[in-house]
Design a protein around this motif. Sequence first.
Motif, PDB file in Angstrom:
ATOM      1  N   ASP A 103       0.833  -1.197   0.000  1.00 49.79           N
ATOM      2  CA  ASP A 103       0.000   0.000   0.000  1.00 49.79           C
ATOM      3  C   ASP A 103       0.871   1.252   0.000  1.00 49.79           C
ATOM      4  OD1 ASP A 103      -2.178  -1.667   0.198  1.00 49.79           O
ATOM      5  OD2 ASP A 103      -2.379  -1.432   2.361  1.00 49.79           O
ATOM      6  N   PHE A 104       0.371   2.303  -0.632  1.00 50.49           N
ATOM      7  CA  PHE A 104       1.078   3.575  -0.613  1.00 50.49           C
ATOM      8  C   PHE A 104       0.068   4.699  -0.756  1.00 50.49           C
ATOM      9  CE2 PHE A 104       0.887   2.206  -4.973  1.00 50.49           C
ATOM     10  CZ  PHE A 104       0.618   3.344  -5.703  1.00 50.49           C
ATOM     11  N   LEU A 105       0.505   5.898  -0.468  1.00 52.75           N
ATOM     12  CA  LEU A 105      -0.351   7.079  -0.482  1.00 52.75           C
ATOM     13  C   LEU A 105       0.249   8.109  -1.421  1.00 52.75           C
ATOM     14  CD1 LEU A 105      -2.721   8.703   0.810  1.00 52.75           C
ATOM     15  CD2 LEU A 105      -1.087   9.470   2.522  1.00 52.75           C
ATOM     16  N   VAL A 106      -0.587   8.644  -2.317  1.00 54.59           N
ATOM     17  CA  VAL A 106      -0.144   9.688  -3.229  1.00 54.59           C
ATOM     18  C   VAL A 106      -0.706  11.005  -2.715  1.00 54.59           C
ATOM     19  CG1 VAL A 106      -0.222  10.560  -5.597  1.00 54.59           C
ATOM     20  CG2 VAL A 106      -0.130   8.103  -5.181  1.00 54.59           C
ATOM     21  N   VAL A 107       0.169  11.977  -2.474  1.00 56.64           N
ATOM     22  CA  VAL A 107      -0.260  13.284  -1.975  1.00 56.64           C
ATOM     23  C   VAL A 107       0.413  14.381  -2.790  1.00 56.64           C
ATOM     24  CG1 VAL A 107      -0.617  12.472   0.390  1.00 56.64           C
ATOM     25  CG2 VAL A 107       1.598  13.411  -0.260  1.00 56.64           C
ATOM     26  N   GLY A 108      -0.148  15.578  -2.694  1.00 64.81           N
ATOM     27  CA  GLY A 108       0.476  16.739  -3.307  1.00 64.81           C
ATOM     28  C   GLY A 108       1.532  17.300  -2.375  1.00 64.81           C
ATOM     29  N   LEU A 109       2.295  18.228  -2.878  1.00 62.14           N
ATOM     30  CA  LEU A 109       3.366  18.804  -2.083  1.00 62.14           C
ATOM     31  C   LEU A 109       3.398  20.307  -2.304  1.00 62.14           C
ATOM     32  CD1 LEU A 109       5.750  18.071  -0.227  1.00 62.14           C
ATOM     33  CD2 LEU A 109       7.169  17.921  -2.270  1.00 62.14           C
ATOM     34  N   THR A 110       3.360  21.042  -1.187  1.00 66.68           N
ATOM     35  CA  THR A 110       3.518  22.495  -1.248  1.00 66.68           C
ATOM     36  C   THR A 110       4.957  22.813  -0.868  1.00 66.68           C
ATOM     37  OG1 THR A 110       2.855  22.838   1.060  1.00 66.68           O
ATOM     38  CG2 THR A 110       1.098  22.847  -0.595  1.00 66.68           C
ATOM     39  N   PHE A 143       2.533  18.713   2.939  1.00 66.02           N
ATOM     40  CA  PHE A 143       1.737  17.949   1.996  1.00 66.02           C
ATOM     41  C   PHE A 143       0.397  18.641   1.797  1.00 66.02           C
ATOM     42  CE2 PHE A 143       4.397  14.606   3.997  1.00 66.02           C
ATOM     43  CZ  PHE A 143       5.103  14.245   2.861  1.00 66.02           C
ATOM     44  N   CYS A 144      -0.267  18.348   0.665  1.00 66.49           N
ATOM     45  CA  CYS A 144      -1.585  18.924   0.413  1.00 66.49           C
ATOM     46  C   CYS A 144      -2.441  17.906  -0.339  1.00 66.49           C
ATOM     47  CB  CYS A 144      -1.460  20.209  -0.398  1.00 66.49           C
ATOM     48  SG  CYS A 144      -0.828  19.975  -2.059  1.00 66.49           S
ATOM     49  N   SER A 145      -3.719  18.204  -0.449  1.00 66.48           N
ATOM     50  CA  SER A 145      -4.631  17.344  -1.198  1.00 66.48           C
ATOM     51  C   SER A 145      -4.335  17.450  -2.687  1.00 66.48           C
ATOM     52  CB  SER A 145      -6.081  17.767  -0.942  1.00 66.48           C
ATOM     53  OG  SER A 145      -6.413  17.594   0.412  1.00 66.48           O
ATOM     54  N   TYR A 185      -3.808   9.773 -11.216  1.00 62.28           N
ATOM     55  CA  TYR A 185      -3.162   8.725 -10.430  1.00 62.28           C
ATOM     56  C   TYR A 185      -4.054   7.507 -10.249  1.00 62.28           C
ATOM     57  CZ  TYR A 185       0.774  11.758  -9.681  1.00 62.28           C
ATOM     58  OH  TYR A 185       1.868  12.550  -9.883  1.00 62.28           O
ATOM     59  N   GLU A 186      -5.369   7.699 -10.217  1.00 61.93           N
ATOM     60  CA  GLU A 186      -6.260   6.540 -10.133  1.00 61.93           C
ATOM     61  C   GLU A 186      -6.123   5.705 -11.398  1.00 61.93           C
ATOM     62  OE1 GLU A 186      -9.080   3.640 -10.119  1.00 61.93           O
ATOM     63  OE2 GLU A 186      -9.154   5.192 -11.644  1.00 61.93           O
TER      64      GLU A 186
END
Length: 85
Positions: free
Chosen positions: A15-22, A26-28, A37-38
């Motif tokens: 499992d892993f998590l994809v997030v945005g980056l400011t 991190f951001c949505s 990404y889906e």
Amino acid sequence: MRDAEGKVDDNIAGDFLVVGLTEDDFCSLTPEQVKFYEEKFHRPETFLKMARRMVIVPMSDENVQRQDSPKAQEPKKKKPQETTL
């Protein structure tokens, strides 16, 4: 993970998590990023080591099962074994 030319750059297992980056946190993801990404990670891949190469095979939809589906949560039933006397 693949680079811009489609060559395998890195492997992710589990499992892993994809997030945005400011700049500092991190951001949505935006709705467009979520869709991207889906589609990119929808179908898991199987990694096979053959000689000195890594062969990556996408799993078929029949083999992909959601973790929260009722079928995934049911324990597998064992078939009764036949005995001969």
